[in-house]
Design a protein around this motif. Structure first.
Motif, short mmCIF file in Angstrom:
data_model
loop_
_atom_site.label_atom_id
_atom_site.label_comp_id
_atom_site.label_asym_id
_atom_site.label_seq_id
_atom_site.Cartn_x
_atom_site.Cartn_y
_atom_site.Cartn_z
N ALA A 161 0.87 -1.36 0.12
CA ALA A 161 -0.18 -0.24 0.15
C ALA A 161 0.77 1.21 0.19
CB ALA A 161 -0.86 0.15 1.21
N ALA A 162 1.95 1.26 0.38
CA ALA A 162 3.05 2.22 0.46
C ALA A 162 4.34 2.17 -0.44
CB ALA A 162 3.27 2.74 1.98
N LYS A 163 4.20 1.37 -1.31
CA LYS A 163 5.14 1.21 -2.40
C LYS A 163 4.87 1.69 -3.82
CE LYS A 163 7.64 -2.65 -0.41
NZ LYS A 163 8.84 -3.65 -0.38
N THR A 164 5.75 2.18 -4.33
CA THR A 164 5.51 3.14 -5.63
C THR A 164 5.17 2.10 -6.73
OG1 THR A 164 6.92 5.03 -5.17
CG2 THR A 164 6.63 4.25 -7.48
N GLN A 165 4.14 2.35 -7.26
CA GLN A 165 3.67 1.71 -8.95
C GLN A 165 4.49 2.58 -9.85
OE1 GLN A 165 2.80 -1.02 -9.95
NE2 GLN A 165 2.06 -0.51 -11.86
N VAL A 166 3.97 3.71 -10.34
CA VAL A 166 4.48 4.56 -11.06
C VAL A 166 4.92 6.00 -10.18
CG1 VAL A 166 4.50 6.00 -13.41
CG2 VAL A 166 3.86 3.71 -13.23
N HIS A 167 3.88 6.52 -9.94
CA HIS A 167 3.93 7.64 -9.10
C HIS A 167 4.40 7.27 -7.75
CE1 HIS A 167 1.75 10.19 -12.19
NE2 HIS A 167 1.12 8.82 -12.38
N THR A 168 5.01 8.25 -6.99
CA THR A 168 5.75 7.93 -5.60
C THR A 168 4.38 7.86 -4.69
OG1 THR A 168 7.60 9.41 -5.99
CG2 THR A 168 6.86 8.75 -3.67
N ALA A 169 4.54 6.54 -4.00
CA ALA A 169 3.20 6.40 -3.25
C ALA A 169 2.91 7.51 -2.16
CB ALA A 169 3.55 4.83 -2.39
N GLY A 170 1.67 7.77 -2.01
CA GLY A 170 1.41 8.79 -1.02
C GLY A 170 1.36 10.20 -1.91
N SER A 171 1.44 10.17 -2.95
CA SER A 171 1.78 11.51 -3.58
C SER A 171 0.35 12.11 -4.00
CB SER A 171 2.75 11.69 -4.97
OG SER A 171 2.10 10.51 -5.75
N ASP A 172 -0.72 11.29 -4.22
CA ASP A 172 -2.05 11.68 -4.97
C ASP A 172 -2.99 10.50 -4.52
OD1 ASP A 172 -4.35 11.93 -6.54
OD2 ASP A 172 -3.43 13.17 -7.65
N ASP A 173 -4.04 10.90 -3.94
CA ASP A 173 -5.07 9.77 -3.41
C ASP A 173 -5.56 8.90 -4.61
OD1 ASP A 173 -4.70 10.40 -0.60
OD2 ASP A 173 -6.10 11.45 -0.52
N PHE A 174 -5.67 9.52 -5.67
CA PHE A 174 -6.28 8.70 -7.00
C PHE A 174 -5.29 7.86 -7.38
CE2 PHE A 174 -6.99 8.60 -11.47
CZ PHE A 174 -8.09 8.47 -11.75
N LEU A 175 -3.94 8.08 -7.43
CA LEU A 175 -3.16 7.22 -7.95
C LEU A 175 -3.00 5.83 -7.59
CD1 LEU A 175 -0.59 9.98 -8.82
CD2 LEU A 175 -2.44 9.32 -10.32
N ARG A 176 -2.29 4.79 -8.18
CA ARG A 176 -2.12 3.39 -7.73
C ARG A 176 -0.90 3.51 -7.23
NH1 ARG A 176 -5.36 3.54 -12.29
NH2 ARG A 176 -7.25 2.14 -12.30
N THR A 177 -1.15 2.44 -6.45
CA THR A 177 0.32 2.02 -5.42
C THR A 177 0.52 0.38 -5.93
OG1 THR A 177 -1.05 1.18 -3.63
CG2 THR A 177 -0.36 3.16 -3.74
N ARG A 178 1.41 -0.08 -5.24
CA ARG A 178 1.75 -1.46 -5.60
C ARG A 178 0.54 -2.51 -5.45
NH1 ARG A 178 5.39 -3.34 -9.80
NH2 ARG A 178 6.85 -1.40 -9.55
N LEU A 179 -0.10 -1.99 -4.24
CA LEU A 179 -1.23 -2.68 -3.69
C LEU A 179 -2.37 -2.71 -4.46
CD1 LEU A 179 -2.45 -4.52 -1.27
CD2 LEU A 179 -3.22 -2.30 -0.24
N THR A 180 -2.83 -1.47 -4.97
CA THR A 180 -4.09 -1.45 -5.99
C THR A 180 -3.64 -2.02 -7.35
OG1 THR A 180 -3.33 0.81 -6.65
CG2 THR A 180 -4.97 0.24 -4.80
N HIS A 181 -2.40 -1.77 -7.62
CA HIS A 181 -2.21 -2.70 -9.10
C HIS A 181 -2.19 -4.33 -8.83
CE1 HIS A 181 0.20 -3.92 -12.21
NE2 HIS A 181 1.41 -4.56 -11.37
N SER A 182 -1.57 -4.72 -7.67
CA SER A 182 -1.77 -6.30 -7.52
C SER A 182 -3.12 -6.57 -7.28
CB SER A 182 -0.73 -6.54 -6.15
OG SER A 182 0.47 -6.13 -6.19
N LEU A 183 -4.19 -5.78 -6.76
CA LEU A 183 -5.55 -6.44 -6.67
C LEU A 183 -6.06 -6.39 -8.11
CD1 LEU A 183 -6.54 -4.27 -3.70
CD2 LEU A 183 -6.48 -6.67 -3.81
#
Length: 401
Positions: free
Chosen positions: A39-61
């Motif tokens: 949930a706090a690891k970067t997908q493309v954008h740095t994790a936590g930089s925008d609530d809309f953007l994906r993290t590794r957790l949302t990507h994995s789901l």
């Protein structure tokens, strides 16, 4: 059956629910600490930089959902492909692929670093469930997470196992063709590409980084994008990619990407375009695979996933848009350099302060390690386990910022 075997035998459980071995594997991944940390690891954008953007957790789901539906249509066990989708990124370090590169450079003395090889290590060694076996998933579930089922080889950046994990890897791969992905791993791999390409473009459009107008208007810009894609994501020639790009840009389904203003209506239209594109990519692979192998059920090593050439090129072009306009956007390189410095400093500082400076999980592992390479690997394991904010905070505490 051999697919349901676990490295460490476990007594049968009678909970009254009658769950399959793969359903149990799915639950183990979902409840793991490594999964929560995504949930706090970067997908493309740095994790936590925008609530809309994906993290590794949302990507994995999202990968798991796409893989589950695609696998079910092919006749795969849906829980098995679901496990692979959920687990495939557990080994990714802080700061995404940039973090991978930094850890690979500092880990050369112990065999380098690769997120997929780290995933195997997390699942079979580091995650706390069964002593000596990590989550102790079934053989088939572990095999389905292996995107690159081979050790490091000259000329190949990607690999799926470190030398000191060879024993469990050989057990997982018993009876499998050399370096071949099982069908479930191929389904997960394609679901990963689909989710990565389509959703990262969606995030890029929402963030204001990706616009179609410059691509539609400028032949030079289209050529530059195709060159990037040919270098990073595709074995196709730039001229062929240019033909596919022209068709892609003319697709009415992508119209919402052109005039995005962030409004509710624009967000709904963007989500609709995303859904259409994912549906096309999935359906094309399912239909082409069934056309070659029949209606199935298709499982394990009975078939290979067939992705039509044009569809694979379209997916690569979308990935290229995220690469060119988001990851390589103006001003981003300074933060990427800082990310690499943070991880490199953490490895060196923790190695110098080990074992007392390591976390309670990793200190005993460092003491039990037989040589310097194994001890370095333990330090790499701790740094790789960190979330983006935790890496920054630990660096500030140990190095003063």
């Amino acid at each position: 059956m051999i697919e349901a075997e676990r490295f460490v035998p476990e007594p049968a459980k009678d909970t009254g629910y009658g769950r399959s071995p793969f359903e149990r594997d799915r639950a183990r991944v979902l409840h793991s600490a490594a999964f929560r940390r995504l949930a706090a690891k970067t997908q493309v954008h740095t994790a936590g930089s925008d609530d809309f953007l994906r993290t590794r957790l949302t990507h994995s789901l999202e990968v798991a959902q796409i893989a589950r539906e695609m696998g079910a249509r092919l006749g795969c066990d849906p829980d098995l492909v679901d496990v692979a989708g959920l687990a495939h990124d557990l080994g990714h370090p802080p700061f995404g692929h940039n973090g991978e590169d930094a850890l690979d450079a500092v880990a050369q003395a112990c065999g380098g670093f690769e997120g997929n090889a780290q995933t195997l290590r997390v699942l079979t060694r580091l995650e706390a469930k069964i002593d000596g076996a990590g989550l102790n998933l079934t053989r088939a579930s572990l095999d389905a997470t292996c995107k690159y089922p081979w050790p490091r080889r000259p000329g190949r950046r990607k690999f799926g196992v470190y030398p000191d994990d060879a024993e469990i890897f050989d057990w997982v791969r018993a009876g499998a063709p050399d370096a071949a992905q099982c069908l479930e791993a191929q389904v997960m791999d394609w679901a990963d590409d689909v989710a990565y390409s389509v959703h990262d473009v969606e995030d890029g459009v929402h963030g204001g980084y990706i616009a179609l107008a410059p691509l539609r208007a400028g032949a030079d810009e289209r050529a530059a994008l195709c060159a990037d894609v040919a270098a990073a994501y595709s074995s196709e020639s730039a001229p062929y990619l240019a033909e596919v790009l022209a068709d892609l840009l003319g697709d009415p389904a992508l119209a919402p990407l052109a005039d995005y203003d962030g409004s509710y209506r624009a967000q709904a239209a963007l989500k609709g375009a995303t859904s259409v594109q994912i549906g096309r990519f999935v359906a094309a692979a399912v239909e082409a695979t069934k056309e070659r192998y029949g209606d199935g059920p298709l499982r394990r090593y009975a078939a290979d996933l067939v992705v039509p050439r044009e569809i694979r090129a379209q997916c690569a072009l979308l990935k290229g848009m995220a690469l060119r306009y988001v990851m390589r956007r103006a001003g981003a390189e300074g933060w990427y350099v800082r990310q690499r410095e943070i991880l490199t400093d953490l490895v060196r500082t923790l190695a110098a302060r080990a074992p007392d400076g390591l976390d309670p999980v990793f200190g005993p592992l460092w003491k039990a390690a037989p040589d310097d390479a194994a001890r370095l690997r333990v330090v790499i394991d701790q740094v790789a386990s960190l979330t983006d904010p935790a890496a920054v905070a630990l660096h500030e505490r140990l190095n003063g910022g």
